[in-house]
Write an enzyme that holds these catalytic residues in place. Sequence first.
Site, short mmCIF file in Angstrom:
data_model
loop_
_atom_site.label_atom_id
_atom_site.label_comp_id
_atom_site.label_asym_id
_atom_site.label_seq_id
_atom_site.Cartn_x
_atom_site.Cartn_y
_atom_site.Cartn_z
N THR A 94 62.08 95.56 -0.37
CA THR A 94 61.25 96.05 0.73
C THR A 94 62.09 96.47 1.93
OG1 THR A 94 59.72 94.33 -0.06
CG2 THR A 94 59.12 95.48 1.99
N GLU B 163 71.03 96.82 -6.46
CA GLU B 163 69.79 96.10 -6.76
C GLU B 163 69.90 95.43 -8.12
OE1 GLU B 163 66.84 95.03 -5.56
OE2 GLU B 163 66.45 94.31 -7.60
N TRP C 237 61.92 87.30 -10.48
CA TRP C 237 62.99 86.30 -10.65
C TRP C 237 62.45 84.98 -11.19
CZ3 TRP C 237 68.21 87.17 -9.83
CH2 TRP C 237 68.56 88.32 -9.11
N ASN D 245 53.71 92.38 -5.34
CA ASN D 245 52.87 91.51 -4.51
C ASN D 245 51.40 91.89 -4.54
OD1 ASN D 245 52.42 93.46 -2.57
ND2 ASN D 245 53.97 92.69 -1.17
N VAL E 281 74.92 91.47 -7.03
CA VAL E 281 76.02 91.23 -6.09
C VAL E 281 76.38 89.74 -6.16
CG1 VAL E 281 76.76 91.36 -3.69
CG2 VAL E 281 75.27 93.13 -4.65
N HIS F 5 55.42 83.70 0.86
CA HIS F 5 55.87 84.26 2.14
C HIS F 5 57.03 83.45 2.73
CE1 HIS F 5 51.36 85.54 2.55
NE2 HIS F 5 52.02 86.37 1.79
N ALA G 105 63.27 89.17 5.31
CA ALA G 105 62.34 88.22 5.92
C ALA G 105 63.03 86.94 6.40
CB ALA G 105 61.23 87.88 4.93
C1 LIG Z 1 53.93 87.44 -5.75
C2 LIG Z 1 53.99 87.83 -4.32
C3 LIG Z 1 52.82 88.14 -3.63
C4 LIG Z 1 52.87 88.50 -2.29
N1 LIG Z 1 51.75 88.98 -1.69
C5 LIG Z 1 51.84 89.54 -0.46
C6 LIG Z 1 50.74 90.23 0.10
O1 LIG Z 1 49.70 90.40 -0.51
N2 LIG Z 1 50.87 90.72 1.38
C7 LIG Z 1 52.02 90.57 2.09
O2 LIG Z 1 52.06 90.97 3.24
N3 LIG Z 1 53.09 89.94 1.56
C8 LIG Z 1 53.03 89.48 0.29
N4 LIG Z 1 54.14 88.91 -0.28
C9 LIG Z 1 55.37 88.81 0.53
C10 LIG Z 1 56.14 90.11 0.66
O3 LIG Z 1 56.05 90.87 -0.52
C11 LIG Z 1 57.61 89.77 0.95
O4 LIG Z 1 57.68 88.92 2.08
C12 LIG Z 1 58.47 90.98 1.25
O5 LIG Z 1 58.27 91.98 0.27
C13 LIG Z 1 59.93 90.54 1.29
O6 LIG Z 1 60.78 91.64 1.53
P1 LIG Z 1 62.35 91.41 1.54
O7 LIG Z 1 62.97 92.71 1.83
O8 LIG Z 1 62.66 90.26 2.43
O9 LIG Z 1 62.72 90.92 0.07
P2 LIG Z 1 62.41 91.61 -1.36
O10 LIG Z 1 61.41 92.70 -1.23
O11 LIG Z 1 62.11 90.52 -2.30
O12 LIG Z 1 63.78 92.30 -1.75
C14 LIG Z 1 64.94 91.61 -2.14
C15 LIG Z 1 65.61 92.43 -3.22
O13 LIG Z 1 66.95 92.00 -3.36
C16 LIG Z 1 67.27 91.95 -4.73
N5 LIG Z 1 68.37 90.99 -4.87
C17 LIG Z 1 68.35 89.67 -4.60
N6 LIG Z 1 69.56 89.13 -4.80
C18 LIG Z 1 70.37 90.13 -5.18
C19 LIG Z 1 71.74 90.19 -5.52
N7 LIG Z 1 72.53 89.11 -5.48
N8 LIG Z 1 72.27 91.39 -5.90
C20 LIG Z 1 71.49 92.50 -5.92
N9 LIG Z 1 70.18 92.49 -5.60
C21 LIG Z 1 69.62 91.32 -5.23
C22 LIG Z 1 65.98 91.51 -5.38
O14 LIG Z 1 65.98 91.81 -6.76
C23 LIG Z 1 64.96 92.29 -4.58
O15 LIG Z 1 64.70 93.56 -5.13
C24 LIG Z 1 54.12 88.52 -1.61
C25 LIG Z 1 55.29 88.21 -2.30
C26 LIG Z 1 55.24 87.90 -3.64
C27 LIG Z 1 56.52 87.63 -4.36
#
Ligand SMILES: Cc1cc2nc3c(=O)[nH]c(=O)nc-3n(C[C@H](O)[C@H](O)[C@H](O)COP(=O)(O)OP(=O)(O)OC[C@H]3O[C@@H](n4cnc5c(N)ncnc54)[C@H](O)[C@@H]3O)c2cc1C
Length: 639
Positions: free
Chosen positions: A47, A68, A108, A138, A280, A574, A607
């Site tokens: 995201t 990724e 994961w 999500n 990574v 979350h 996040a």
């Molecule tokens: C099942 C579920 C339902 C949810 N429902 C909602 C909802 O309805 N509404 C809402 O507002 N929020 C919801 N959320 C929360 C929201 O989706 C997340 O808070 C948000 O998408 C997190 O964004 P991010 O960029 O922090 O992490 P992410 O979007 O999780 O991105 C992290 C990325 O890094 C990659 N990664 C991790 N480690 C490594 C590594 N070592 N090397 C390479 N790549 C790596 C992962 O594969 C992933 O693609 C939900 C989450 C989940 C999991």
Amino acid sequence: MRTTTKAFLTLLAAHLTLAQTQPAPSPTDATDFAETTFDFVVVGGGTSGLVLASRLSENPNITVGVLEAGDYRPGDDLILIPASTGPAVLGANSQDQSNLQGNPNYDWKFKSVPQTGLNGGTILYPRGKVVGGSSAINTMIWQRASSVEYDLWESAFQNPGWSWSSLLPYFAKVENWSPPPIVLPGQEADPSLAAVHGKTGYVNVSYNNFMTDVEVPIVKSANALGIRTNSNPDAGNGTGFYYMARNVNPVTGFRSYASPAYFEPFVGRPNLKLVSEALVTKINFANSTVEGKGLVATGVDFTVGNQTFTVKANKEVILAAGSLKTPQLLELSGVGNATLLKSLGIEPLLDSPQIGENLQDHPVTYSDFQTKDGVVTLDQLTFNETFVAEAKANFSHTPAHGALSYTDAIIGPNTFQAVVNASQFNSVLALLDKELKGRKYPTELQQLQFTAARELFAEGKIAWIEVVNVPEGGVVSVPTANTSYVTTVVIQLHPFARGSVHINSTDPTAAPVINPNFLASEFDTQVLTHGLQFVRKMLNNSGIVAEYHAPDNTVQTDAQWESYVRGHVGSTAHPLGTTAMAPQHIGGVVDSHLKIYGLSNVRVVDAGIFPFTLSAAIMSSVYAVAEKAADIVKADWKI
Ligand SMILES: Cc1cc2nc3c(=O)[nH]c(=O)nc-3n(C[C@H](O)[C@H](O)[C@H](O)COP(=O)(O)OP(=O)(O)OC[C@H]3O[C@@H](n4cnc5c(N)ncnc54)[C@H](O)[C@@H]3O)c2cc1C
Ligand SMILES: *[C@@H]1O[C@H](CO)[C@@H](O)[C@H](O)[C@H]1NC(C)=O
Ligand SMILES: *[C@@H]1O[C@H](CO)[C@@H](O)[C@H](O)[C@H]1NC(C)=O
Ligand SMILES: *[C@@H]1O[C@H](CO)[C@@H](O)[C@H](O)[C@H]1NC(C)=O
Ligand SMILES: *[C@@H]1O[C@H](CO)[C@@H](O)[C@H](O)[C@H]1NC(C)=O
Ligand SMILES: *[C@@H]1O[C@H](CO)[C@@H](O)[C@H](O)[C@H]1NC(C)=O
Ligand SMILES: *[C@@H]1O[C@H](CO)[C@@H](O)[C@H](O)[C@H]1NC(C)=O
Ligand SMILES: *[C@@H]1O[C@H](CO)[C@@H](O)[C@H](O)[C@H]1NC(C)=O
Ligand SMILES: *[C@@H]1O[C@H](CO)[C@@H](O)[C@H](O)[C@H]1NC(C)=O
Ligand SMILES: *[C@@H]1O[C@H](CO)[C@@H](O)[C@H](O)[C@H]1NC(C)=O
Ligand SMILES: *[C@@H]1O[C@H](CO)[C@@H](O)[C@H](O)[C@H]1NC(C)=O
Ligand SMILES: *[C@@H]1O[C@H](CO)[C@@H](O)[C@H](O)[C@H]1NC(C)=O
Ligand SMILES: *[C@@H]1O[C@H](CO)[C@@H](O)[C@H](O)[C@H]1NC(C)=O
């Protein structure tokens, strides 16, 4: 836990060629990638990472490389069709591979350590593992918290430039918003709703265009119990029942998520490269030649299949691996709690003991009710062929509508005062004060959080208990064939529990140790218990319920309710706060430019930087924070 999903998806697949497509080849070859020196290397194409990647690469002179761990799956029906996500709100429990959540090709599939507050039970932690990250798997709830909470980021937690009013333009920047097509009881046409939304952003935001037979009676029942319908929850006051926005393209009915929004349209940019299936494993550091500049990240190591590569970053390494994986990568790289690192044989390069601490998440507890005969819910998709055919025709229609495009449509984030009477409120507040009196604070940041939270709770300034209605069974209990249900869950928006996420192994493919400490606080337990009691009252008054199903009518006393709750808690997925933004001396890990203290060129944009949780689902805030982060990086480098 849901048993009907499989049958339903088989029906769906027959009609819609719904299938898990083969992943597309990685957009960039790993060898080619490793031979490039990028200005910015972004870890995690989820995201937040894709927002940074697309915005920084708008400048053709700047090169951006994204790594990724998951696959690249453009045009994948399982991601795109809302109905295939899995049991709404807590797909976490699903192990069904025809669902998205719980499917190892997309998720994961982490889980917590045993939780003392849950009689030793563990919590499942789905996390997106695919280009698009968690936005690809999500529940598509598109929600903002109340303004006072974002304002705390700037005032109480001392981050200049991070207030509600400074984030509002970024909330709008993300969105291509369309107004609600249906009017709920108590809802007024409110022009201020359009005024706080964007029309030119990359994520399509819309509203359900289909209701089952349960939404209107539930809102009416809530109104009768004194809870208003909120006609504009997005302008700074998020309390009340409302018609919820969602990140779905209103024309196609498809999920609108980070990959089609922030990556797929820009694949042709010569200065933007992404390798999928690339894990990574380490950030590489050198000592800065400039005194006082701290360690300089020179790039990262990553693996694809059995091969290990190193890629160089000229300017910065930007961490967007999510709140549960960014701390792991830092620790594997020698940045974290030095005592912990030494115990695992990792040489500490920088002692930063708050990395992985301050974990906050929203616990959820569940109940369901069997509906009266003739009340139409999504359960019809599991037993009524005519309904399925109608739903399929509706979804194929332009614009797509109907049961297959349904996502949770009504949500009720309420103050605690709105769901209990005065004597119940006073006794829960007294319990909180008793718990706070004995509390030892590991950091000043946590003390400031708790002081703020107590005031927000006591004065009823923000939502504390969120009611979400899911018009189907099978989420919390096993449904009976040919029977309809409504599942109504309760989410605690500001728990007082704090947890942690750390490595327990030097193996980069091992899962981190996740401990949200759910229901470690008796206050948190009481809040959830009162929430479920309120939900029973609200559903009982709605006129649609035939029978209390889970818990059934034998659960009556406070002790029975508490015992039920401790056995029925999950995560809304979350997690945040594990690399908190705050001054270092009060316990922060990143500064207000999102740079990690002690490192000269490593930022976190996921996040994990939220210092304090929010009274809402967090995705739209994650996008807004990432958009703001991109502008900060651009300004810092004058690019
Ligand atoms: C099942 C579920 C339902 C949810 N429902 C909602 C909802 O309805 N509404 C809402 O507002 N929020 C919801 N959320 C929360 C929201 O989706 C997340 O808070 C948000 O998408 C997190 O964004 P991010 O960029 O922090 O992490 P992410 O979007 O999780 O991105 C992290 C990325 O890094 C990659 N990664 C991790 N480690 C490594 C590594 N070592 N090397 C390479 N790549 C790596 C992962 O594969 C992933 O693609 C939900 C989450 C989940 C999991
Ligand atoms: C890119 O670099 C060229 C040559 O230095 C310069 O003329 C141009 O203005 C730069 N573009 C941007 C968007 O910075
Ligand atoms: C948003 O909607 C437009 C118009 O239908 C479409 O072209 C675009 O691909 C959609 N974007 C996303 C990310 O869903
Ligand atoms: C930085 O310098 C110190 C002291 O010379 C040394 O111990 C350390 O290993 C160096 N760190 C890196 C990453 O090169
Ligand atoms: C990795 O190496 C193992 C053992 O050498 C081999 O069996 C496996 O096929 C390799 N995997 C890939 C993806 O190359
Ligand atoms: C650092 O790790 C050690 C060993 O695991 C632990 O005892 C200590 O409490 C940790 N420090 C912090 C601030 O969490
Ligand atoms: C099945 O669905 C059709 C179409 O929506 C509806 O007319 C019919 O009443 C449904 N049957 C049952 C048993 O609910
Ligand atoms: C199909 O769409 C029609 C028209 O909007 C609506 O009345 C009907 O309830 C929908 N049925 C399903 C099953 O989606
Ligand atoms: C508040 O609600 C509780 C539980 O329903 C009830 O026992 C109590 O009498 C109520 N108190 C008041 C003052 O209404
Ligand atoms: C939010 O709106 C409700 C209903 O209009 C009102 O009672 C409440 O005081 C408002 N909250 C704040 C903090 O303004
Ligand atoms: C469910 O309804 C269908 C269609 O009316 C019927 O064929 C089937 O036997 C029913 N199943 C059960 C378990 O009652
Ligand atoms: C951490 O690793 C040790 C040694 O492998 C193991 O005994 C312990 O159970 C692990 N702890 C957790 C919480 O996974
Ligand atoms: C449910 O409603 C009935 C009739 O309106 C009422 O007698 C009963 O007390 C209610 N039960 C609960 C738990 O609110």
